[in-house]
Write an enzyme that holds these catalytic residues in place. Structure first.
Site, PDB file in Angstrom:
ATOM      1  N   ASP A  63       0.824  -1.198   0.000  1.00  0.00           N
ATOM      2  CA  ASP A  63       0.000   0.000   0.000  1.00  0.00           C
ATOM      3  C   ASP A  63       0.864   1.258   0.000  1.00  0.00           C
ATOM      4  O   ASP A  63       2.082   1.210   0.198  1.00  0.00           O
ATOM      5  CB  ASP A  63      -0.906   0.023   1.238  1.00  0.00           C
ATOM      6  CG  ASP A  63      -2.006  -1.021   1.178  1.00  0.00           C
ATOM      7  OD1 ASP A  63      -2.357  -1.455   0.064  1.00  0.00           O
ATOM      8  OD2 ASP A  63      -2.520  -1.400   2.250  1.00  0.00           O
ATOM      9  N   TYR A 124       6.789  -9.818   6.757  1.00  0.00           N
ATOM     10  CA  TYR A 124       6.815  -8.381   7.005  1.00  0.00           C
ATOM     11  C   TYR A 124       7.402  -8.102   8.383  1.00  0.00           C
ATOM     12  O   TYR A 124       7.355  -8.952   9.285  1.00  0.00           O
ATOM     13  CB  TYR A 124       5.405  -7.798   6.968  1.00  0.00           C
ATOM     14  CG  TYR A 124       4.824  -7.594   5.586  1.00  0.00           C
ATOM     15  CD1 TYR A 124       4.903  -6.356   4.956  1.00  0.00           C
ATOM     16  CD2 TYR A 124       4.179  -8.628   4.922  1.00  0.00           C
ATOM     17  CE1 TYR A 124       4.350  -6.154   3.696  1.00  0.00           C
ATOM     18  CE2 TYR A 124       3.628  -8.441   3.667  1.00  0.00           C
ATOM     19  CZ  TYR A 124       3.719  -7.195   3.058  1.00  0.00           C
ATOM     20  OH  TYR A 124       3.176  -7.007   1.810  1.00  0.00           O
TER      21      TYR A 124
END
Length: 284
Positions: A63, A124
């Site tokens: 994003d 992540y």
């Protein structure tokens, strides 16, 4: 199927990193915002002196504002272009790309490779500091400041209830026709020597806003606003809870993407396309 390369083309794997703060995410957008995909495709078109754009497929669409250290993509290039440019491609891309995106490796991909569908996990990291003085100015673009002291043990206790295969609808922004069932393989927090708390989050795949929502829930536990069993209860409820905040993107970095052995790439690509459902718990 997209893992099949058209005759006359070569599939090239790209390993890359970027600082996401000035990008409107990975994917190209109709409105013309600056994106990682757009910058790389423009650079490839320029250095290969092509009149057309060769579209990238990426392991994970990040994003706006999210960083990547170990992102993976693939692109199908004409055999003639690959033969002409392969030896100097990295150096030429380095001279053409902006300084906030770098390609570190460009190699012919093994048969069956698909950067998105062949992946078996994505890892992540989310970084946050609870230092009363705030964030080190040199790290401000990559670390969130949380203005409450955080209890590491409570956050790890909360994390344990979230690991496994679940429907993460309570932690995802729904997209029409897309499943929210994911297998969360690893979720843990540690406090680094410099005092920064770092979450490691690894799953077979992630749905939209999933990592940032999970982190938001655990920060609420860490600062004492919710008990350690609360994130698990939210998960079981299966609906968005207004108390779960989607934390800001700049603390999030895609660190690594994992793939199976070469001979398993094509099979994994087929498997990943199947829409999943959880086993039935019975009717009563």
């Amino acid at each position: 199927m997209s893992e099949e390369v058209k005759p006359g083309f070569v599939r090239v794997r790209l390993d890359l990193s970027y600082d996401g703060r000035d990008f409107s995410g990975w994917a190209k957008q109709r409105e013309g915002q600056r994106t990682v995909q757009g910058e790389i495709e423009d650079a490839l078109r320029t250095v290969t002196r092509s009149g057309e754009t060769y579209e990238l497929t990426v392991a994970g669409r990040t994003d706006s504002g999210v960083h990547a250290r170990g992102q993976v993509a693939h692109v199908d290039l004409p055999e003639s272009a690959w033969a002409e440019h392969r030896e100097k491609l990295l150096r030429r891309l380095a001279g053409r790309l902006p300084h906030d995106v770098r390609i570190w490796r460009a190699e012919e991909a093994p048969a069956g490779f698909n950067a998105r569908f062949s992946a078996i996990w994505r890892r992540y990291a989310y970084r946050v500091t609870d230092h009363p003085g705030g964030v080190d100015p040199l790290l401000r673009g990559h670390v969130l400041w949380h203005d409450w002291t955080l209890d590491l043990d409570a956050m790890n206790e909360a994390a344990r209830a979230l690991i496994g295969e679940h429907d993460f609808a309570a932690y995802c922004k729904r997209r029409e026709g897309a499943t929210t069932i994911r297998t969360l393989q690893e979720l843990r927090w540690e406090r680094r020597p410099d005092g920064i708390l770092e979450a490691t989050v690894r799953a077979d795949a992630f749905c939209h806003n999933m990592v940032r929502s999970l982190v938001g829930a655990m920060l609420f536990v860490g600062d004492g606003h919710r008990p350690p069993d609360w994130p698990g209860k939210v998960l079981a409820a299966g609906v968005r809870d207004s108390a779960v905040h989607v934390v800001r993107p700049h603390g999030l970095t895609l660190e690594e993407v994992g793939y199976p052995a070469d001979e398993l790439l094509a099979a994994r690509s087929v498997e990943a396309r199947n829409k999943r459902s959880l086993p039935s718990a019975g009717c009563c």
